[in-house]
Design a protein around this motif. Structure first.
Motif, PDB file in Angstrom:
ATOM      1  N   LEU A   3      44.975  40.999  48.892  1.00 29.01           N
ATOM      2  CA  LEU A   3      43.716  41.201  49.654  1.00 29.01           C
ATOM      3  C   LEU A   3      43.230  39.815  50.016  1.00 29.01           C
ATOM      4  O   LEU A   3      43.304  38.911  49.197  1.00 29.01           O
ATOM      5  CB  LEU A   3      42.907  42.011  48.936  1.00 29.01           C
ATOM      6  CG  LEU A   3      43.278  43.258  48.487  1.00 29.01           C
ATOM      7  CD1 LEU A   3      42.397  44.015  47.353  1.00 29.01           C
ATOM      8  CD2 LEU A   3      43.472  44.293  49.342  1.00 29.01           C
ATOM      9  N   CYS A   4      42.349  39.676  50.930  1.00 30.70           N
ATOM     10  CA  CYS A   4      41.664  38.606  51.320  1.00 30.70           C
ATOM     11  C   CYS A   4      40.306  38.792  51.473  1.00 30.70           C
ATOM     12  O   CYS A   4      40.081  39.542  52.297  1.00 30.70           O
ATOM     13  CB  CYS A   4      42.476  37.942  52.818  1.00 30.70           C
ATOM     14  SG  CYS A   4      41.692  36.480  53.188  1.00 30.70           S
ATOM     15  N   PHE A   5      39.527  38.218  50.849  1.00 36.11           N
ATOM     16  CA  PHE A   5      38.133  38.072  50.859  1.00 36.11           C
ATOM     17  C   PHE A   5      37.609  37.168  51.581  1.00 36.11           C
ATOM     18  O   PHE A   5      37.794  35.908  51.299  1.00 36.11           O
ATOM     19  CB  PHE A   5      37.459  38.324  49.618  1.00 36.11           C
ATOM     20  CG  PHE A   5      37.482  39.502  48.952  1.00 36.11           C
ATOM     21  CD1 PHE A   5      36.290  40.427  48.883  1.00 36.11           C
ATOM     22  CD2 PHE A   5      38.470  40.569  48.660  1.00 36.11           C
ATOM     23  CE1 PHE A   5      36.224  41.614  48.010  1.00 36.11           C
ATOM     24  CE2 PHE A   5      38.453  41.793  48.156  1.00 36.11           C
ATOM     25  CZ  PHE A   5      37.387  42.396  47.852  1.00 36.11           C
ATOM     26  N   LEU A   6      36.887  37.269  52.786  1.00 39.88           N
ATOM     27  CA  LEU A   6      36.126  36.393  53.679  1.00 39.88           C
ATOM     28  C   LEU A   6      34.650  36.270  52.819  1.00 39.88           C
ATOM     29  O   LEU A   6      33.938  36.899  53.052  1.00 39.88           O
ATOM     30  CB  LEU A   6      36.030  36.668  55.088  1.00 39.88           C
ATOM     31  CG  LEU A   6      37.417  36.587  55.514  1.00 39.88           C
ATOM     32  CD1 LEU A   6      37.337  37.243  57.001  1.00 39.88           C
ATOM     33  CD2 LEU A   6      38.286  35.567  55.679  1.00 39.88           C
ATOM     34  N   GLU A  19      32.050  40.076  41.491  1.00 45.79           N
ATOM     35  CA  GLU A  19      32.313  41.119  40.425  1.00 45.79           C
ATOM     36  C   GLU A  19      33.574  42.081  40.928  1.00 45.79           C
ATOM     37  O   GLU A  19      34.434  42.396  40.228  1.00 45.79           O
ATOM     38  CB  GLU A  19      31.417  41.882  40.081  1.00 45.79           C
ATOM     39  CG  GLU A  19      30.174  41.068  39.229  1.00 45.79           C
ATOM     40  CD  GLU A  19      29.192  41.994  39.181  1.00 45.79           C
ATOM     41  OE1 GLU A  19      29.097  43.217  39.206  1.00 45.79           O
ATOM     42  OE2 GLU A  19      27.873  41.247  38.785  1.00 45.79           O
ATOM     43  N   VAL A  20      33.406  42.212  42.455  1.00 45.80           N
ATOM     44  CA  VAL A  20      34.659  43.255  42.842  1.00 45.80           C
ATOM     45  C   VAL A  20      35.935  42.541  42.723  1.00 45.80           C
ATOM     46  O   VAL A  20      37.043  42.968  42.403  1.00 45.80           O
ATOM     47  CB  VAL A  20      34.469  43.678  43.921  1.00 45.80           C
ATOM     48  CG1 VAL A  20      35.598  44.233  44.821  1.00 45.80           C
ATOM     49  CG2 VAL A  20      33.007  44.344  44.466  1.00 45.80           C
ATOM     50  N   ILE A  21      35.998  41.159  43.197  1.00 46.47           N
ATOM     51  CA  ILE A  21      37.180  40.384  43.136  1.00 46.47           C
ATOM     52  C   ILE A  21      37.444  40.299  41.844  1.00 46.47           C
ATOM     53  O   ILE A  21      39.000  40.527  41.394  1.00 46.47           O
ATOM     54  CB  ILE A  21      36.763  38.987  43.462  1.00 46.47           C
ATOM     55  CG1 ILE A  21      36.582  39.084  45.175  1.00 46.47           C
ATOM     56  CG2 ILE A  21      38.032  37.960  43.439  1.00 46.47           C
ATOM     57  CD1 ILE A  21      35.881  37.828  45.678  1.00 46.47           C
ATOM     58  N   ARG A  22      36.644  39.929  40.874  1.00 45.72           N
ATOM     59  CA  ARG A  22      37.509  39.946  39.300  1.00 45.72           C
ATOM     60  C   ARG A  22      37.840  41.372  38.834  1.00 45.72           C
ATOM     61  O   ARG A  22      38.991  41.430  37.934  1.00 45.72           O
ATOM     62  CB  ARG A  22      36.141  39.659  38.410  1.00 45.72           C
ATOM     63  CG  ARG A  22      35.647  38.157  38.595  1.00 45.72           C
ATOM     64  CD  ARG A  22      34.784  37.752  37.329  1.00 45.72           C
ATOM     65  NE  ARG A  22      33.669  38.347  37.601  1.00 45.72           N
ATOM     66  CZ  ARG A  22      32.492  37.854  37.962  1.00 45.72           C
ATOM     67  NH1 ARG A  22      32.744  36.547  38.651  1.00 45.72           N
ATOM     68  NH2 ARG A  22      31.401  38.286  38.128  1.00 45.72           N
ATOM     69  N   ALA A  26      41.786  42.088  37.612  1.00 48.87           N
ATOM     70  CA  ALA A  26      41.814  42.431  36.298  1.00 48.87           C
ATOM     71  C   ALA A  26      42.953  43.624  36.448  1.00 48.87           C
ATOM     72  O   ALA A  26      43.632  43.836  35.382  1.00 48.87           O
ATOM     73  CB  ALA A  26      40.581  42.957  35.687  1.00 48.87           C
ATOM     74  N   TRP A  27      42.988  44.402  37.378  1.00 45.23           N
ATOM     75  CA  TRP A  27      43.748  45.500  37.679  1.00 45.23           C
ATOM     76  C   TRP A  27      45.122  45.022  38.253  1.00 45.23           C
ATOM     77  O   TRP A  27      46.036  45.784  38.520  1.00 45.23           O
ATOM     78  CB  TRP A  27      43.227  46.358  38.605  1.00 45.23           C
ATOM     79  CG  TRP A  27      42.116  47.185  38.265  1.00 45.23           C
ATOM     80  CD1 TRP A  27      41.661  47.394  36.966  1.00 45.23           C
ATOM     81  CD2 TRP A  27      40.914  47.870  39.150  1.00 45.23           C
ATOM     82  NE1 TRP A  27      40.626  48.248  36.816  1.00 45.23           N
ATOM     83  CE2 TRP A  27      40.182  48.491  37.959  1.00 45.23           C
ATOM     84  CE3 TRP A  27      40.887  47.958  40.351  1.00 45.23           C
ATOM     85  CZ2 TRP A  27      39.076  49.371  38.427  1.00 45.23           C
ATOM     86  CZ3 TRP A  27      39.895  48.959  40.750  1.00 45.23           C
ATOM     87  CH2 TRP A  27      39.097  49.410  39.624  1.00 45.23           C
ATOM     88  N   GLY A  28      45.419  43.576  38.415  1.00 40.12           N
ATOM     89  CA  GLY A  28      46.553  43.312  38.637  1.00 40.12           C
ATOM     90  C   GLY A  28      46.921  42.948  40.248  1.00 40.12           C
ATOM     91  O   GLY A  28      48.100  42.620  40.610  1.00 40.12           O
ATOM     92  N   HIS A  29      45.816  42.916  41.022  1.00 38.18           N
ATOM     93  CA  HIS A  29      46.008  42.735  42.468  1.00 38.18           C
ATOM     94  C   HIS A  29      45.707  41.368  42.720  1.00 38.18           C
ATOM     95  O   HIS A  29      44.924  40.807  42.203  1.00 38.18           O
ATOM     96  CB  HIS A  29      44.996  43.335  43.050  1.00 38.18           C
ATOM     97  CG  HIS A  29      45.246  45.169  43.160  1.00 38.18           C
ATOM     98  ND1 HIS A  29      46.336  45.848  43.567  1.00 38.18           N
ATOM     99  CD2 HIS A  29      44.638  45.810  42.171  1.00 38.18           C
ATOM    100  CE1 HIS A  29      46.323  46.975  43.299  1.00 38.18           C
ATOM    101  NE2 HIS A  29      45.267  47.156  42.319  1.00 38.18           N
ATOM    102  N   VAL A 263      37.683  49.758  48.149  1.00 42.92           N
ATOM    103  CA  VAL A 263      38.656  48.885  49.023  1.00 42.92           C
ATOM    104  C   VAL A 263      39.994  48.975  48.778  1.00 42.92           C
ATOM    105  O   VAL A 263      40.565  49.009  49.897  1.00 42.92           O
ATOM    106  CB  VAL A 263      38.510  47.284  48.424  1.00 42.92           C
ATOM    107  CG1 VAL A 263      39.142  46.328  48.768  1.00 42.92           C
ATOM    108  CG2 VAL A 263      36.801  46.953  48.824  1.00 42.92           C
ATOM    109  N   LEU A 264      40.714  49.251  47.669  1.00 44.86           N
ATOM    110  CA  LEU A 264      42.132  49.642  47.541  1.00 44.86           C
ATOM    111  C   LEU A 264      42.374  50.994  48.264  1.00 44.86           C
ATOM    112  O   LEU A 264      43.540  50.918  49.020  1.00 44.86           O
ATOM    113  CB  LEU A 264      42.324  49.985  46.135  1.00 44.86           C
ATOM    114  CG  LEU A 264      42.347  48.696  45.074  1.00 44.86           C
ATOM    115  CD1 LEU A 264      42.482  49.077  43.714  1.00 44.86           C
ATOM    116  CD2 LEU A 264      43.160  47.547  45.609  1.00 44.86           C
ATOM    117  N   GLU A 265      41.588  51.900  48.399  1.00 44.76           N
ATOM    118  CA  GLU A 265      41.849  53.145  49.018  1.00 44.76           C
ATOM    119  C   GLU A 265      41.913  52.981  50.420  1.00 44.76           C
ATOM    120  O   GLU A 265      42.747  53.436  51.214  1.00 44.76           O
ATOM    121  CB  GLU A 265      40.809  54.227  48.492  1.00 44.76           C
ATOM    122  CG  GLU A 265      41.124  54.772  47.336  1.00 44.76           C
ATOM    123  CD  GLU A 265      42.500  55.597  47.019  1.00 44.76           C
ATOM    124  OE1 GLU A 265      42.678  56.282  47.879  1.00 44.76           O
ATOM    125  OE2 GLU A 265      43.204  55.334  45.940  1.00 44.76           O
TER     126      GLU A 265
END
Length: 301
Positions: A3-6, A19-22, A26-29, A263-265
């Motif tokens: 994923l790319c976060f701007l 916190e979402v990025i962390r 943590a989930w391996g993405h 975000v993943l869905e």
């Protein structure tokens, strides 16, 4: 997933989206963070087909991040939210036109390319709320009680670009912020930026069926999946006064995990994964007693 976060500098240390990025990490993405306002961008290299499963935008309105997101969408990459939908709410003049045309309860809205053009608004429309069309986080929002008081605020508005003005909706001094995430709605009550009161703390509140229906309609009208809606409970019912893509999600339980899952869905579904948002619970909220505007007041937030 990759994923790319701007993320603009304004949100560099903000809990959302960090916190979402962390959580995703943590989930391996794999999460790559690009700061579009703080680095030289090679547009031809930054956006490559297949480089990421989804792009996520968390930037201030008017920043360069949306341009980069739109470039990603143009080559077929998945964006969260849809890039065209984000443009439709970040321009508040455009959002007002779209929303009113589609039946949302928004105030009548005037747009002015220069502050002095606001003088042409009829006196019977006052008091007015005036703010930049690309504003965010309560920047340069002013409550103007009369045409005479407008003159005092015109110099402050210089340089803000396109402005919008809307008749003030009498209210209790608080507004309802409804967050939509993962197909669910969550409501909080908070102090209005026009009526700052340090004693008012943001808190979770029950969500009435009427406000829930409006918030769900907002997502459908603008084509948003992750969003926030500011609603005032006025004397004639709820009124939508602002819509935000990817807001803070404050007071939403397990917000980081909920947003990360959403975000993943959305990434897996190519940007569309949820049915229209619906309230997690629905209650009836009493309408507040309308607040009066002090004579001669010009309040900035």
């Amino acid at each position: 997933m990759r994923l790319c976060f701007l993320v603009e500098e304004h949100y560099r240390h903000d809990g959302m989206p960090n916190e979402v990025i962390r959580q995703l990490t943590a989930w391996g993405h794999q999460v790559d963070v690009v700061r579009p306002g703080g680095s030289l961008l090679s547009m031809t290299e930054a956006v490559r087909a297949g480089s990421h499963d989804a792009w996520v935008l968390k930037t201030v309105s008017g920043g360069p991040g949306l341009t980069l997101l739109e470039a990603a969408a143009a080559v077929g990459l998945t964006t969260v939210n849809d890039a065209r939908s984000i443009r439709g709410v970040r321009d508040k003049a455009l959002a007002a036109a779209i929303g009113r045309a589609r039946g949302l309860p928004l105030p009548p809205t005037y747009a002015a390319a220069r502050p002095e053009l606001l003088r042409e608004i009829p006196a019977q429309e006052y008091p007015l709320v005036v703010k930049p069309a690309d504003g965010s986080s309560g920047r340069a929002v002013h409550l103007v009680s009369s045409p005479e008081r407008l003159e005092a605020v015109l110099p402050v508005l210089a340089g803000e670009g396109l402005l919008i003005a809307q008749p003030y909706v009498p209210n209790s001094g608080t507004d309802i912020k409804v967050y939509a995430v993962g197909g669910e709605l969550f409501a909080t009550e908070r102090c209005s930026p026009l009526h700052p009161d340090p004693a008012v703390r943001e808190r979770r509140v029950p969500l009435s069926a009427e406000v829930a229906a409006i918030a769900a309609q907002v997502g459908a009208v603008y084509g948003l999946d992750l969003y926030g809606v500011d609603v005032l409970l006025g004397p004639e019912g709820p009124v939508v006064v602002d819509v935000n893509d990817f807001p803070s999600f404050r007071q939403v339980p397990d917000a980081a995990a909920r947003v990360a899952r959403a975000v993943l869905e959305l990434a897996r579904g190519g940007g569309s994964a949820f049915p229209p948002a619906s309230p997690a619970r629905s209650y009836t909220l009493p309408l507040p007693i309308p607040a009066q505007v002090p004579a001669g007041a010009v309040d900035g937030a």
